[in-house]
Scaffold this motif. Structure first.
Motif, PDB file in Angstrom:
ATOM      1  N   HIS A 172       4.163  -6.604   3.654  1.00 42.37           N
ATOM      2  CA  HIS A 172       3.904  -7.589   2.964  1.00 42.37           C
ATOM      3  C   HIS A 172       2.186  -8.018   3.005  1.00 42.37           C
ATOM      4  CE1 HIS A 172       3.731 -11.310   5.108  1.00 42.37           C
ATOM      5  NE2 HIS A 172       4.908 -10.168   5.126  1.00 42.37           N
ATOM      6  N   ASP A 173       1.194  -7.946   1.788  1.00 43.55           N
ATOM      7  CA  ASP A 173       0.188  -8.849   1.494  1.00 43.55           C
ATOM      8  C   ASP A 173      -0.900  -9.511   0.127  1.00 43.55           C
ATOM      9  OD1 ASP A 173      -2.127  -9.487   2.833  1.00 43.55           O
ATOM     10  OD2 ASP A 173      -2.534  -8.015   4.577  1.00 43.55           O
ATOM     11  N   CYS A 200       1.351  -4.673  -0.401  1.00 37.86           N
ATOM     12  CA  CYS A 200       0.757  -5.551  -0.908  1.00 37.86           C
ATOM     13  C   CYS A 200       1.668  -6.646  -2.126  1.00 37.86           C
ATOM     14  CB  CYS A 200      -0.430  -5.151  -1.571  1.00 37.86           C
ATOM     15  SG  CYS A 200       0.008  -4.636  -3.399  1.00 37.86           S
ATOM     16  N   TYR A 201       2.701  -6.398  -2.042  1.00 38.29           N
ATOM     17  CA  TYR A 201       3.958  -7.025  -2.546  1.00 38.29           C
ATOM     18  C   TYR A 201       3.884  -8.152  -1.755  1.00 38.29           C
ATOM     19  CZ  TYR A 201       8.376  -8.433  -5.172  1.00 38.29           C
ATOM     20  OH  TYR A 201       9.590  -9.041  -4.906  1.00 38.29           O
ATOM     21  N   ALA A 202       3.963  -9.220  -2.006  1.00 36.38           N
ATOM     22  CA  ALA A 202       3.749 -10.539  -1.253  1.00 36.38           C
ATOM     23  C   ALA A 202       5.176 -10.563  -0.635  1.00 36.38           C
ATOM     24  CB  ALA A 202       3.036 -11.550  -1.802  1.00 36.38           C
ATOM     25  N   LYS A 203       6.201 -10.955  -1.651  1.00 32.94           N
ATOM     26  CA  LYS A 203       7.431 -11.160  -1.692  1.00 32.94           C
ATOM     27  C   LYS A 203       8.181  -9.521  -1.115  1.00 32.94           C
ATOM     28  CE  LYS A 203       7.305 -13.872  -5.935  1.00 32.94           C
ATOM     29  NZ  LYS A 203       8.364 -13.791  -7.199  1.00 32.94           N
ATOM     30  N   SER A 204       7.402  -8.601   0.043  1.00 31.80           N
ATOM     31  CA  SER A 204       8.358  -8.054  -0.018  1.00 31.80           C
ATOM     32  C   SER A 204       8.946  -9.028   2.065  1.00 31.80           C
ATOM     33  CB  SER A 204       7.710  -7.271   0.136  1.00 31.80           C
ATOM     34  OG  SER A 204       8.560  -5.686   1.606  1.00 31.80           O
ATOM     35  N   PRO A 205       9.767  -8.178   2.300  1.00 33.85           N
ATOM     36  CA  PRO A 205      10.310  -8.849   3.314  1.00 33.85           C
ATOM     37  C   PRO A 205       9.488  -8.362   5.004  1.00 33.85           C
ATOM     38  CG  PRO A 205      11.259  -8.134   3.325  1.00 33.85           C
ATOM     39  CD  PRO A 205      11.204  -7.815   1.472  1.00 33.85           C
ATOM     40  N   ILE A 206       8.744  -7.202   5.161  1.00 35.62           N
ATOM     41  CA  ILE A 206       9.189  -6.828   6.045  1.00 35.62           C
ATOM     42  C   ILE A 206       6.929  -6.608   5.403  1.00 35.62           C
ATOM     43  CG2 ILE A 206       8.960  -4.791   7.151  1.00 35.62           C
ATOM     44  CD1 ILE A 206      11.504  -4.548   6.764  1.00 35.62           C
ATOM     45  N   TYR A 243      -1.063  -4.123   5.861  1.00 38.21           N
ATOM     46  CA  TYR A 243      -0.145  -4.896   5.450  1.00 38.21           C
ATOM     47  C   TYR A 243      -0.754  -6.003   6.399  1.00 38.21           C
ATOM     48  CZ  TYR A 243       2.761  -4.531   9.088  1.00 38.21           C
ATOM     49  OH  TYR A 243       3.386  -4.440  10.271  1.00 38.21           O
ATOM     50  N   CYS A 244      -0.169  -7.425   6.361  1.00 36.22           N
ATOM     51  CA  CYS A 244      -0.692  -8.479   6.636  1.00 36.22           C
ATOM     52  C   CYS A 244      -1.190  -8.809   8.347  1.00 36.22           C
ATOM     53  CB  CYS A 244      -0.095  -9.615   6.921  1.00 36.22           C
ATOM     54  SG  CYS A 244       1.852  -9.872   6.919  1.00 36.22           S
ATOM     55  N   ARG A 245      -0.117  -7.815   9.000  1.00 38.84           N
ATOM     56  CA  ARG A 245       0.013  -7.601  10.754  1.00 38.84           C
ATOM     57  C   ARG A 245      -1.055  -6.871  10.978  1.00 38.84           C
ATOM     58  NH1 ARG A 245       5.414  -9.665   9.178  1.00 38.84           N
ATOM     59  NH2 ARG A 245       5.847  -7.399   9.557  1.00 38.84           N
ATOM     60  N   ASN A 246      -0.904  -5.662  10.384  1.00 40.87           N
ATOM     61  CA  ASN A 246      -2.071  -4.630  11.157  1.00 40.87           C
ATOM     62  C   ASN A 246      -3.183  -4.922  10.608  1.00 40.87           C
ATOM     63  OD1 ASN A 246      -2.451  -2.978   8.605  1.00 40.87           O
ATOM     64  ND2 ASN A 246      -0.713  -1.912   8.646  1.00 40.87           N
ATOM     65  N   ALA A 256       8.227  -1.712  -3.133  1.00 41.33           N
ATOM     66  CA  ALA A 256       9.265  -2.794  -4.187  1.00 41.33           C
ATOM     67  C   ALA A 256       9.865  -0.735  -4.908  1.00 41.33           C
ATOM     68  CB  ALA A 256       8.262  -2.511  -5.257  1.00 41.33           C
ATOM     69  N   GLY A 257      10.822  -1.580  -5.130  1.00 41.33           N
ATOM     70  CA  GLY A 257      11.952  -0.408  -5.908  1.00 41.33           C
ATOM     71  C   GLY A 257      12.317  -1.041  -7.166  1.00 41.33           C
TER      72      GLY A 257
END
Length: 377
Positions: free
Chosen positions: A67-68, A59-65, A269-272, A88-89
């Motif tokens: 995110h949600d 749920c890190y909205a800025k993750s490129p792969i 995440y958003c897609r699944n 996130a790291g």
């Protein structure tokens, strides 16, 4: 006088109870005679549990792969606590923390051992991405937000590095107070036996029922000896359904042998979420009702057992003094068809439908809850 009393709520064991909430905490549980500023009467029609905890989300909205939005997969879906599993790291954790401050859902993070997090699918292919000092500094900055570490140990992630990133993860863990460590498994190399033999009490294997060759069941269909030994040492199993990491066949065979998950999580995440096969934590939980687990067992996997595994001290239990985090849900009887990550289907007749999420005493209806004309809170 309490702030709120919820009357005649049905628990997962079928019993009815009242729950009193005051100042954001559970104040009393039982058949209560006191009064409150507000009362909700569920009349024995709806079920209630401690707030659901999804211990593996993205749920890190800025993750490129992966995110949600935290509230979309959180309170809007009946889930009161979400734990982001390594999006996130150390490089992004400050930004992720700030983004979560406006959420109604409780949000925690498992810090990816790669300092850049999941910005590519192979974050552990370059050992230079592992920085013990950056991890330590991130943990010192966010001790209440970061609840553990995440290491993705499958061939596409580690490439030629094999088991070495996991060895480094264990060192990071030991150097930082033996934090919970969640380890993603998938295609080999490294072989699952190598992974399991490095894990210690409190570590979690996620994607435990995936259907790839490197799975927890030996070719004979029985549990691998390395997994048996790991479980005996106190290693935990997490579902982590996801888009490619859950097989009905493996789960059914494992559960038939008594190999139940410690935690049921979505890896949503958003897609699944939008396209399946996950959709929601409630959908994943419903699948396990049809794979032989009882309602009480399923609820324990997203409440007490999830809180224990992540050392979340204030949530996960319907006991006085705990945070007033609750999920009110229906056990809807309707013909349905569930899917796994391998394209297989499972017919069903019951679905868990979350109606209300309460976080710290503040309740909000889910999308389904808003449709119920008979649920007035």
């Amino acid at each position: 006088m309490f702030d709120l009393i919820i009357r005649q709520a049905r628990l997962s064991n079928g019993a009815l109870t009242d729950i009193a909430i005051d100042k954001g905490k559970i104040a009393a549980v039982g058949m209560l005679s006191g009064s409150a500023v507000r009362e909700w009467d569920l009349a024995g029609r709806y079920w209630l549990s401690a707030g659901w905890i999804d211990s593996h989300v993205h749920c890190y909205a800025k993750s490129p792969i992966y995110h949600d939005e935290a509230d979309r997969i959180g309170v809007e879906s009946g889930v009161t606590t979400v734990v982001d599993a390594g999006s996130a790291g150390a490089d992004e954790i400050d930004d992720f923390f700030q983004l979560t401050r406006g959420a109604s859902t409780r949000v925690y993070a498992l810090l990816n051992i790669a300092r850049g997090g999941i910005v590519t699918q192979n974050e552990l292919a370059d050992m230079a991405n592992l920085d013990e000092q950056a991890v330590k500094a991130a943990l010192q900055r966010h001790p209440g937000f970061i609840v553990g570490l995440k290491a993705r140990i499958s061939s596409s992630v580690v490439e030629q590095n094999g088991i070495q990133p996991l060895r480094r993860a264990k060192t990071m863990q030991q150097d930082n107070g033996q934090l919970p460590l969640m380890v993603h498994i998938g295609n080999d190399p490294p072989d699952l036996d190598e992974i399991a033999d490095l894990l210690t009490a409190g570590d979690t294997i996620t994607h435990c029922y995936h259907g790839k060759a490197n799975r927890i069941l030996a070719p004979s269909g029985i549990l691998r000896a390395s997994i048996t030994r790991a479980l005996q040492r106190g290693v935990r199993l997490d579902v982590g359904h996801g888009s490619a990491s859950f097989s009905f066949a493996v789960a059914r065979a494992a559960i038939a042998q008594g190999i139940l998950p410690h935690t049921i999580s979505s890896d949503i995440y958003c897609r699944n979420r939008l396209n399946g096969p996950v959709y929601s934590l409630a959908q994943v939980m419903s699948k396990f009702l049809h794979l032989g687990m009882t309602l009480s067992q399923v609820i324990d996997c997203v409440t007490t057992q999830a809180a224990d595994g992540l050392r979340l001290a204030e949530v996960g239990r319907l006991e006085p003094g705990y945070a007033a985090d609750l999920t009110i849900f229906d056990l809807q009887r309707a013909v349905c068809l569930f899917g796994d990550s391998d394209g297989q289907t499972l017919p069903g007749e019951r679905q868990l439908v979350p109606l209300v999420a309460v976080v710290g005493g503040q309740g909000s209806m889910t999308d389904e809850g808003k449709k119920r004309n008979d649920l007035s809170l």
